[in-house]
Structures are given as C-alpha cells and as structure tokens.
Design a protein around this motif. Structure first.
Motif, mmCIF file in Angstrom:
data_model
loop_
_atom_site.group_PDB
_atom_site.id
_atom_site.type_symbol
_atom_site.label_atom_id
_atom_site.label_comp_id
_atom_site.label_asym_id
_atom_site.label_seq_id
_atom_site.Cartn_x
_atom_site.Cartn_y
_atom_site.Cartn_z
ATOM 1 N N ASP A 42 0.836 -1.203 0.000
ATOM 2 C CA ASP A 42 0.000 0.000 0.000
ATOM 3 C C ASP A 42 0.867 1.248 0.000
ATOM 4 O OD1 ASP A 42 -1.536 -2.146 0.655
ATOM 5 O OD2 ASP A 42 -2.805 -1.082 2.080
ATOM 6 N N GLY A 43 0.591 2.145 -0.905
ATOM 7 C CA GLY A 43 1.304 3.421 -0.938
ATOM 8 C C GLY A 43 2.599 3.382 -1.734
ATOM 9 N N PHE A 44 3.011 2.201 -2.229
ATOM 10 C CA PHE A 44 4.267 2.111 -2.990
ATOM 11 C C PHE A 44 4.053 2.343 -4.490
ATOM 12 C CE2 PHE A 44 5.927 -1.174 0.314
ATOM 13 C CZ PHE A 44 5.994 -0.165 1.261
ATOM 14 N N PHE A 45 2.814 2.473 -4.894
ATOM 15 C CA PHE A 45 2.531 2.643 -6.325
ATOM 16 C C PHE A 45 1.866 3.986 -6.604
ATOM 17 C CE2 PHE A 45 2.473 -1.962 -5.539
ATOM 18 C CZ PHE A 45 3.580 -2.284 -6.299
ATOM 19 N N PRO A 46 1.985 4.536 -7.785
ATOM 20 C CA PRO A 46 2.684 3.922 -8.915
ATOM 21 C C PRO A 46 4.202 4.097 -8.815
ATOM 22 C CG PRO A 46 1.843 6.055 -9.560
ATOM 23 C CD PRO A 46 1.403 5.833 -8.138
ATOM 24 N N ILE A 47 4.908 3.171 -9.462
ATOM 25 C CA ILE A 47 6.353 3.324 -9.625
ATOM 26 C C ILE A 47 6.527 4.283 -10.805
ATOM 27 C CG2 ILE A 47 8.428 2.137 -10.441
ATOM 28 C CD1 ILE A 47 7.438 -0.363 -8.913
ATOM 29 N N THR A 48 7.168 5.408 -10.576
ATOM 30 C CA THR A 48 7.353 6.368 -11.668
ATOM 31 C C THR A 48 8.838 6.551 -11.932
ATOM 32 O OG1 THR A 48 7.496 8.294 -10.229
ATOM 33 C CG2 THR A 48 5.282 7.652 -10.933
ATOM 34 N N GLN A 49 9.137 7.346 -12.957
ATOM 35 C CA GLN A 49 10.531 7.574 -13.330
ATOM 36 C C GLN A 49 11.308 8.211 -12.166
ATOM 37 O OE1 GLN A 49 10.633 9.824 -16.927
ATOM 38 N NE2 GLN A 49 12.680 9.154 -17.453
ATOM 39 N N LYS A 50 10.625 9.063 -11.403
ATOM 40 C CA LYS A 50 11.323 9.781 -10.330
ATOM 41 C C LYS A 50 11.162 9.116 -8.969
ATOM 42 C CE LYS A 50 11.755 14.338 -12.233
ATOM 43 N NZ LYS A 50 10.925 15.434 -12.605
ATOM 44 N N ASN A 51 10.190 8.209 -8.857
ATOM 45 C CA ASN A 51 9.893 7.660 -7.538
ATOM 46 C C ASN A 51 9.664 6.147 -7.581
ATOM 47 O OD1 ASN A 51 9.311 7.543 -4.853
ATOM 48 N ND2 ASN A 51 7.269 8.434 -5.020
ATOM 49 N N ASN A 52 10.561 5.400 -6.937
ATOM 50 C CA ASN A 52 10.406 3.952 -6.850
ATOM 51 C C ASN A 52 10.619 3.538 -5.398
ATOM 52 O OD1 ASN A 52 10.532 1.192 -6.987
ATOM 53 N ND2 ASN A 52 11.744 1.133 -8.865
ATOM 54 N N ALA A 53 9.515 3.395 -4.670
ATOM 55 C CA ALA A 53 9.576 3.098 -3.232
ATOM 56 C C ALA A 53 10.368 1.824 -2.957
ATOM 57 C CB ALA A 53 8.162 2.976 -2.670
ATOM 58 N N ASN A 57 20.165 -1.949 -13.509
ATOM 59 C CA ASN A 57 19.795 -2.048 -14.930
ATOM 60 C C ASN A 57 18.354 -1.546 -15.065
ATOM 61 O OD1 ASN A 57 19.076 -2.751 -17.480
ATOM 62 N ND2 ASN A 57 19.580 -4.930 -17.276
ATOM 63 N N LYS A 58 18.174 -0.493 -15.819
ATOM 64 C CA LYS A 58 16.852 0.153 -15.891
ATOM 65 C C LYS A 58 15.766 -0.779 -16.455
ATOM 66 C CE LYS A 58 17.665 3.885 -13.773
ATOM 67 N NZ LYS A 58 18.378 5.038 -14.232
ATOM 68 N N ASN A 105 10.890 -1.622 -13.184
ATOM 69 C CA ASN A 105 9.494 -1.885 -12.822
ATOM 70 C C ASN A 105 9.385 -3.233 -12.104
ATOM 71 O OD1 ASN A 105 6.742 -1.931 -12.634
ATOM 72 N ND2 ASN A 105 6.404 -2.379 -14.802
ATOM 73 N N CYS A 106 9.647 -3.229 -10.793
ATOM 74 C CA CYS A 106 9.765 -4.466 -10.008
ATOM 75 C C CYS A 106 8.568 -5.412 -10.160
ATOM 76 C CB CYS A 106 9.947 -4.146 -8.535
ATOM 77 S SG CYS A 106 11.067 -2.783 -8.183
ATOM 78 N N GLU A 107 7.373 -4.869 -10.150
ATOM 79 C CA GLU A 107 6.183 -5.730 -10.167
ATOM 80 C C GLU A 107 5.928 -6.386 -11.519
ATOM 81 O OE1 GLU A 107 2.545 -5.125 -8.210
ATOM 82 O OE2 GLU A 107 3.626 -5.852 -6.460
ATOM 83 N N GLN A 108 6.761 -6.031 -12.489
ATOM 84 C CA GLN A 108 6.702 -6.725 -13.770
ATOM 85 C C GLN A 108 7.043 -8.207 -13.533
ATOM 86 O OE1 GLN A 108 9.293 -4.694 -16.535
ATOM 87 N NE2 GLN A 108 9.671 -6.574 -17.638
ATOM 88 N N CYS A 109 7.880 -8.460 -12.533
ATOM 89 C CA CYS A 109 8.296 -9.834 -12.259
ATOM 90 C C CYS A 109 7.927 -10.302 -10.851
ATOM 91 C CB CYS A 109 9.801 -9.970 -12.437
ATOM 92 S SG CYS A 109 10.386 -9.448 -14.059
ATOM 93 N N HIS A 110 7.974 -9.389 -9.880
ATOM 94 C CA HIS A 110 7.665 -9.770 -8.491
ATOM 95 C C HIS A 110 6.209 -9.446 -8.184
ATOM 96 C CE1 HIS A 110 11.903 -10.440 -7.517
ATOM 97 N NE2 HIS A 110 12.150 -9.390 -8.275
ATOM 98 N N VAL A 111 5.453 -10.436 -7.795
ATOM 99 C CA VAL A 111 4.036 -10.195 -7.496
ATOM 100 C C VAL A 111 3.777 -10.348 -6.003
ATOM 101 C CG1 VAL A 111 3.179 -10.853 -9.768
ATOM 102 C CG2 VAL A 111 3.425 -12.589 -7.999
#
Ligand code: HEC
Ligand code: HEC
Length: 203
Positions: A85-96, A155-156, A160-166
């Motif tokens: 909760d609160g970690f999304f969205p992952i943006t270019q400037k912000n990745n909790a 590696n950029k 997007n962590c949740e692309q692989c980690h659910v």
C-alpha cells in the motif's frame, strides 16, 4: 448455360447466408458468455458488476513483519510477502521499492538486497553492419553472450519491479497445479544466484 447461372446464384446465396450468420454469431457469443461455467470467472464478461466469490486478498503486514515465502522454483523471482500500500505507482522519479531493497540500504532496512543480476546488462548492443542488424557482445564478437557489469547502477530494464515480483495473496487454485520444483540445494529455496549460474549450459 442457365444451369451454370443457377449454380452461381445458389453459391452466392450460400456465401451471403453464412456471412449474415457470422454477424449473428457475434451476438450469440455475447449471450453465451453470460451463462458462465466455462471459465474461472463465473459471470458476464461484459460487466464488472458481478460477485467474484473468492477474491484474492493480500493477507500481509507492512514490511518488516512477514515471513519470507519459498521460491516457486530455483531462481524464480520471489513473491512480495508484505503489503505494498502506498508504494505505487512506480514512476521515473519515484520507486519506493528501491528505498528498502537497494543493496546499499537493504541490510539496515531488514530487507533482502536486490539480486546481483539486477545490476548487469545482459542485452547485447545492436549495430547495423553492411545493411544487416547484428547483436554484439562486450567483446565485440557478433552473436555471443553478453553480461556488462553496471557496478552500483541498477539495470533500468529491471526498474518496474512488479513486472516480475508479485504480491502474495490468499488466493486458492481453481485449477490444480501439478508443477513440482526441483531445488539443487536447500539454500536455493530461499536465495537466488542467477548471476553466478546464468551461463550454465552455454559456456
Ligand atoms: C519500507 C521498506 C520496504 C519497501 C518500501 C519495500 N520492501 Fe520489500 N521487503 C522489505 C522487508 C523488510 C522484507 C522482508 C519481509 C518482511 O519482513 O516483510 C521485504 C521482502 C521483499 C521480498 C521477498 C524477498 C525474499 O527474499 O523472498 C520481495 C520480492 C520484495 N520485498 C519486493 C518489494 C517490491 C517489489 C517493493 C515495491 C513495490 C518493495 N518490496 C517495497 C522492505 C520493503
Ligand atoms: C525482469 C524481471 C525482474 C524485475 C523487473 C525485477 N526482478 Fe528482482 N528478481 C528477478 C528474478 C528472476 C530473481 C531471482 C533470480 C536472480 O536474479 O538471482 C529476482 C530476485 C530478487 C530478489 C531476491 C534476491 C536474493 O538474494 O534472493 C529481490 C529482493 C528482488 N529481486 C528485488 C527486486 C526489486 C526491488 C526490483 C525493482 C527495482 C526487481 N527485483 C525487479 C526478476 C526481476
């Protein structure tokens, strides 16, 4: 001659009839999806206003208070055992996720450091040579494997962590999963080492 014209007309009529029927079919398909029972979603596919029954619920605490799950197979991306909760969205400037999982801070946060594989670029450089597009590795040999160490830089392609980690949920399986993972050692059930073994069977 008349017979030929007659046959052509019949053929034309049949084609026309089938075309109309397939238009009708579209409506028919829509009707059928309302019946349900053919898929996991038991209801109208065209509406969100249905009772989903067993909803997947994230039954977890905030980071720092959860048991880590077992890996689905050796070097599978681990599932997220905590609330997000609160970690999304992952943006270019912000990745909790990075604020706790970057190797430089992870220990202090009690979190698993991101795997070393996330700091390597495995993608070859693409060059156009003589009108042909070729993939080049670091050693400049075309078509060989590549692994460029990026040091402390993530590696950029892994940003997007949740692309692989659910996130782990309490969902049950409606379709039985017969897959059985084989681990080469006990350690591999809880830790990954893809970077060390990625060339296995290649080199
Ligand atoms: C406030 C710090 C914090 C943030 C933010 C955070 N995590 Fe975590 N993460 C942890 C901690 C601590 C653990 C250990 C389990 C626990 O106690 O909850 C963990 C565990 C994990 C694991 C399991 C690792 C393993 O070895 O099984 C994964 C995967 C993970 N987090 C991914 C993420 C992703 C993706 C995000 C962003 C959406 C994220 N985390 C955001 C602190 C954090
Ligand atoms: C392209 C898919 C992919 C993306 C994107 C990705 N990961 Fe991973 N991650 C993996 C895989 C696969 C593994 C396990 C194999 C390995 O790399 O060693 C892993 C492992 C991990 C681990 C466990 C490390 C260990 O020692 O066992 C953590 C923690 C982690 N990732 C965090 C993250 C975070 C945080 C992000 C986003 C910044 C992220 N990952 C983005 C695929 C991904």
């Amino acid at each position: 001659m008349y017979k030929k014209i007659f046959l052509i007309s019949v053929l034309f009529a049949v084609v026309l009839f089938t075309a109309c029927k397939s238009e009708e079919g579209k409506e028919g398909d829509k009707q059928e999806t309302k019946v349900g029972g053919t898929a996991l979603r038991n209801g109208d596919l065209f509406s969100e206003d249905i009772d989903l029954g067993d909803k997947a619920i994230v039954d977890a605490n905030a980071p720092g208070q959860n048991e880590m799950g077992e890996r689905a197979f050796e070097n599978a991306p681990p599932t997220i055992p905590h609330k997000t909760d609160g970690f999304f969205p992952i943006t270019q400037k912000n990745n909790a996720c990075l604020t706790c999982h970057l190797p430089s801070v992870a220990k202090a946060m009690g979190a698993t450091p991101m795997a070393p594989s996330h700091f390597v670029n495995y993608r070859p450089e693409i060059k156009k040579v003589g009108g042909k597009v070729k993939a080049y590795s670091d050693d400049n040999k075309s078509n060989s494997t590549t692994a460029k160490d990026l040091g402390e830089n993530l590696n950029k392609a892994r940003y997007n962590c949740e692309q692989c980690h659910v996130t782990q949920t309490n969902a049950t399986l409606d379709v039985k999963n017969n897959f059985k993972a084989e681990f080469r050692n006990e350690n591999a059930k809880k830790k990954s080492n893809l970077k060390d073994v990625i060339t296995e069977g290649v080199k």
